[in-house]
Design a protein around this motif. Structure first.
Motif, mmCIF file in Angstrom:
data_model
loop_
_atom_site.group_PDB
_atom_site.id
_atom_site.type_symbol
_atom_site.label_atom_id
_atom_site.label_comp_id
_atom_site.label_asym_id
_atom_site.label_seq_id
_atom_site.Cartn_x
_atom_site.Cartn_y
_atom_site.Cartn_z
ATOM 1 N N VAL A 21 -26.582 -73.650 11.050
ATOM 2 C CA VAL A 21 -26.802 -72.543 10.119
ATOM 3 C C VAL A 21 -25.475 -72.045 9.548
ATOM 4 N N GLN A 27 -25.726 -76.833 4.944
ATOM 5 C CA GLN A 27 -26.705 -75.985 4.258
ATOM 6 C C GLN A 27 -26.903 -76.454 2.827
ATOM 7 N N GLY A 31 -30.183 -78.542 2.247
ATOM 8 C CA GLY A 31 -31.020 -77.618 1.478
ATOM 9 C C GLY A 31 -31.359 -78.178 0.108
ATOM 10 N N LYS A 332 -32.791 -75.710 7.313
ATOM 11 C CA LYS A 332 -31.693 -74.867 7.791
ATOM 12 C C LYS A 332 -30.891 -75.518 8.915
ATOM 13 N N VAL B 200 -31.734 -68.821 12.633
ATOM 14 C CA VAL B 200 -32.486 -69.602 11.645
ATOM 15 C C VAL B 200 -33.412 -68.680 10.866
ATOM 16 N N ALA B 203 -31.336 -66.694 8.446
ATOM 17 C CA ALA B 203 -30.856 -67.499 7.313
ATOM 18 C C ALA B 203 -31.976 -67.691 6.291
ATOM 19 N N LEU B 204 -33.192 -67.927 6.776
ATOM 20 C CA LEU B 204 -34.323 -68.100 5.855
ATOM 21 C C LEU B 204 -34.641 -66.791 5.133
ATOM 22 N N GLU B 207 -32.119 -66.188 2.458
ATOM 23 C CA GLU B 207 -32.375 -67.030 1.285
ATOM 24 C C GLU B 207 -33.470 -66.407 0.423
#
Lengths: 502, 262
Positions: A21, A27, A31, A332, B200, B203-204, B207
């Motif tokens: 992460v 990323q 991503g 991620k 995690v 982070a999502l 976003e």
């Protein structure tokens, strides 16, 4: 084997996930690539099949399930037809056996070098380390796998093995390992690899590949690639070995069409892979090309055990990688966080299941499975994007939930969590107490929380117990004004008393 | 038709305004709502965390509590999907419990789904509907103009309602509804996943917030209380001014049934 996909067990996913992460390059690469492929996948299915897409998936699901339900019969048919065409068929119960079969073949031909096209099952059984140990030098011919090989890196995606790297890294390793001039141009980089490989194809003693499908009626294997590297690895060396998991069997060419339609579209949003190759026996009299010997190594390595379990649906997987591309968590954490050659949602259920099934395959051994991968079933938000993306309709979230039940039963998930949930359930069966508990949470927030923003909520920035993980990065907003029930009760006129009051 | 409100424990604790809005919107559509007081938790936390026996006890409770009603409506997409998709699997086929939870599943709806599919309401006509309750305001002259995004709870996928909220709100005239880029990606909440893999999950969530910011929206409509709490909590920690509300609140505000807080 590479520690990235064959880590020390039990495997702790969390440090790798945390590290991923924070890795800005990962990323960006993972991503971008996954989002792109996922969007393109939706696009091509919409364009080519529209509302019929779901029917196509249903056909594929049922066709593959039929094959799994008749696997014994199809295996017999495949073996008979393959042998009829002059191929040699071997059955391997374990990965070790599969490697030994290959080593015997290699020894019989005094093989010193091997060209290999992409195959997940050879990663699974550790063929390359076995070959290296026996002094057989192996060249990965899939471009991505080749780059990973010269970098001592490991695949992190079923279809796009070097999804976590970019061309800058490739350019540097080509300079370092191949003495090439520095270039970031993809065409030039491909040409460098091509020049490096061409001679090696011709010189190799043995060719190795996987297979996407086995056709029982025809006794042949179907291999889908985009680079033509399979055709070169089967065309150059005198001996070719196809390693294939037994779950790849389908009835025959008559059932192949839906899978070819689905595989490339699901994986890379192509209508078909650039090459769809068929292997059926060795070179026949009058033919100019092709190997003089063809071997099929049919690998069990836990699959029979999976077939006998509640997770048999997992064997329908055609390794298209669509679930990885669709998965928010994979996007991620990348593939290496899963500690297996099978990453992402399918890997999270397949890795422990194969491990468990192999444990039970050898009597006396404990069924390891989840003991070795206790984080995998929990590393999912259960969003369902994988199930939606799966071309053969494997209900991955359902199996993640199964594994969470097993984790509890085996004492592998935190006891503190179970205690909180048991208390929660106990309270939930006592509505008056449950309401008191909610009231207590609201009171706690009213006393200790900050009341800013819209004034509806009080915000806690440090929560006790299981809430600590929450407030590490998030505040917890709790409504502190009039409760819904008070509001509802205060309204006139009350309708007739609803049922189910305590 | 006797309609019961399935409040969900999370909404009672974190988002009572969403529940009020649900009642007001349903009444606006001529549906009188009852609230069985014995309801507590649907069992999702146990079901998602390997405790099916505990979940089954709560599922059985739910089926008993809601038995007298013809329809059960909830503002939470996630809890709705548990009743609809997961309850049956907790009981043996052919058992009485199985039949009871299947009956419950057949009559349980997420609010927007209920309006659209069960009541067959064309969102464009919502505004013209007359209220069944005299106490509520007359249809509004003004609506919210704050630019908003809509993020659907992933669990709406299972009941084939993922991506349906934004078009409904748009058609209902809920102000300036802007498309949220990559709406389909999970916000990272995922129940206890949010505390098991906090980095995690965060982070999502970040976003998602970045996508919201890219549209210029100041309000985010999230169709599940958990997702809303996660995203609002992240925004609050980062001092990002973002209002996170439920579809019910967006509708109630745009219909003038609820005031927009200053």
């Amino acid at each position: 084997m590479n520690e990235l996909i064959a880590p020390a067990l039990p495997f702790d996913m969390k440090p790798r996930a945390r590290e991923a992460v924070r890795d800005l390059k990962l990323q960006q690469f993972v991503g971008n690539a996954t989002h792109l492929k996922d969007t393109q996948r939706g696009g091509i299915f919409g364009r080519d099949f529209g509302p019929d897409y779901d029917d196509l998936r249903t056909v594929a699901r049922d066709t593959k399930q039929y094959a799994l339900d008749h696997l014994d019969e199809l295996l017999e048919r495949f073996i008979a037809n393959a042998e009829q065409s002059g191929a040699k068929v071997h059955a391997a119960t374990t990965g070790r056996e599969a490697c030994d079969i290959a080593l015997d073949i290699a020894r019989a031909h005094a093989a010193k070098s091997c060209v290999k096209s992409k195959s997940m099952v050879t990663e699974e059984i550790g063929l390359l380390p076995a070959f290296e140990a026996a002094g057989i030098k192996t060249l990965e011919t899939d471009l991505g796998e080749f780059i990973l090989q010269i970098d001592g890196d490991a695949p992190s995606h079923i279809v796009t093995p070097m999804i976590h790297k970019d061309r800058v890294a490739t350019a540097k390793s080509f300079v370092r390992e191949l003495g090439a001039r520095y270039t970031e141009d993809p065409t030039e980089l491909t040409m460098i690899a091509r020049e490096h490989m061409r001679g090696l194809y011709r010189a190799a003693d043995i060719g190795v590949s996987g297979a996407n499908f086995l056709l029982a009626d025809e006794g042949s294997a179907v291999i889908c690639t985009n680079e033509g590297n399979f055709d070169l690895s089967v065309g150059g060396p005198p001996v070719h070995i196809v390693f294939v998991g037994i779950e790849k069997l389908i009835r025959g060419a008559r059932d192949l069409a839906p899978f070819l339609k689905l595989l490339a579209r699901s994986g890379t949003a192509q209508p078909l892979t650039v090459y769809t190759s068929f292997v059926r026996g060795p070179r026949r009299a009058g033919e100019h090309g092709g190997p003089k010997e063809v071997h099929f190594v049919l690998v069990d390595a836990g699959r029979v055990g999976v077939l006998a379990s509640e997770k048999r649906d997992l064997l329908r997987c055609i390794r298209c990688g669509a679930c990885l591309n669709a998965c928010p968590v994979y996007r991620k954490v990348g593939g290496h966080a899963y500690g297996s050659m099978y990453a992402g949602p399918i890997g999270a259920v397949l890795t422990p299941e194969l491990e468990r099934a192999q444990g039970t395959a050898s009597p006396g051994q404990p069924a390891a499975g989840l003991t070795n991968y206790p984080d995998l079933p929990r590393a999912s938000s259960l969003c369902g994007a994988c199930y939606e993306a799966c071309p053969v309709k494997i209900d991955i979230p359902k199996f993640l939930l199964h594994d969470r039940v097993r984790l509890r039963a085996q004492g592998l998930s935190p006891k503190s969590e179970a205690r909180v949930l048991a208390l929660w359930r106990w309270l939930a069966e006592r509505p008056a107490l449950f309401r008191l508990a909610i009231g207590a949470v609201r009171l706690h927030a009213r006393m200790l929380g900050r009341k800013d923003g819209d004034g509806e909520r009080a915000w806690l920035s440090r929560a006790p117990g299981p809430g600590a993980g929450w407030t590490q990065s998030r505040d917890l907003g709790i409504a502190t004004g009039e409760s819904f029930r008070d509001w509802f009760a205060s309204r006139e006129p009350r309708p007739k008393k609803p049922g189910g009051s305590q | 038709m006797r309609v019961a409100l399935f409040t969900t424990c999370l909404a009672e604790a974190l988002a009572p305004r969403a529940l009020k809005a649900t009642v007001l919107v349903l009444e606006h559509c001529g549906v009188a709502v009852e609230m069985p007081t014995a309801q507590t938790c649907c069992g999702q936390p146990m079901l998602s965390n390997g405790l099916p026996a505990d979940a089954a006890r709560l599922a059985r409770r739910m089926s008993e509590i809601f038995a007298p009603y013809d329809a059960v409506v909830t503002p939470s997409g996630s809890c709705c999907s548990v009743v609809r998709e997961k309850y049956a699997g907790l009981f043996a086929e052919g058992s009485r419990d199985r039949a009871a939870v299947e009956a419950l599943a057949a009559k349980t709806f997420e609010l927007v789904e209920f309006l659209e599919t069960k009541l067959g309401i064309d969102p464009a006509t919502l505004r013209a509907k007359t209220c069944s309750r005299a106490s509520t305001a007359t249809p509004p002259a003004t609506t919210t103009t704050a630019p908003l995004n809509c993020h659907d709870a992933c669990h709406l996928r299972g009941i084939h309602r993922h991506g349906c909220t934004a078009p409904f709100l748009k058609a209902a005239g809920c102000g300036d509804v802007r498309d949220l880029p990559d709406m389909a990606q999970c916000c990272g909440f995922g129940g206890m996943f949010s505390t098991q893999f906090p980095e995690v999950s965060t982070a999502l969530g970040e976003e998602k917030l970045a996508h919201v910011a890219s549209t210029g929206a100041s309000t985010l409509v999230a169709s599940d209380t958990g997702c809303a709490a996660h995203l609002a909590g992240l925004a609050h920690r980062k001092n990002v001014a973002l209002r996170v509300i439920s579809p019910a609140e967006a509708l109630a505000e745009s219909l003038g049934l609820m005031e927009i807080p200053a």
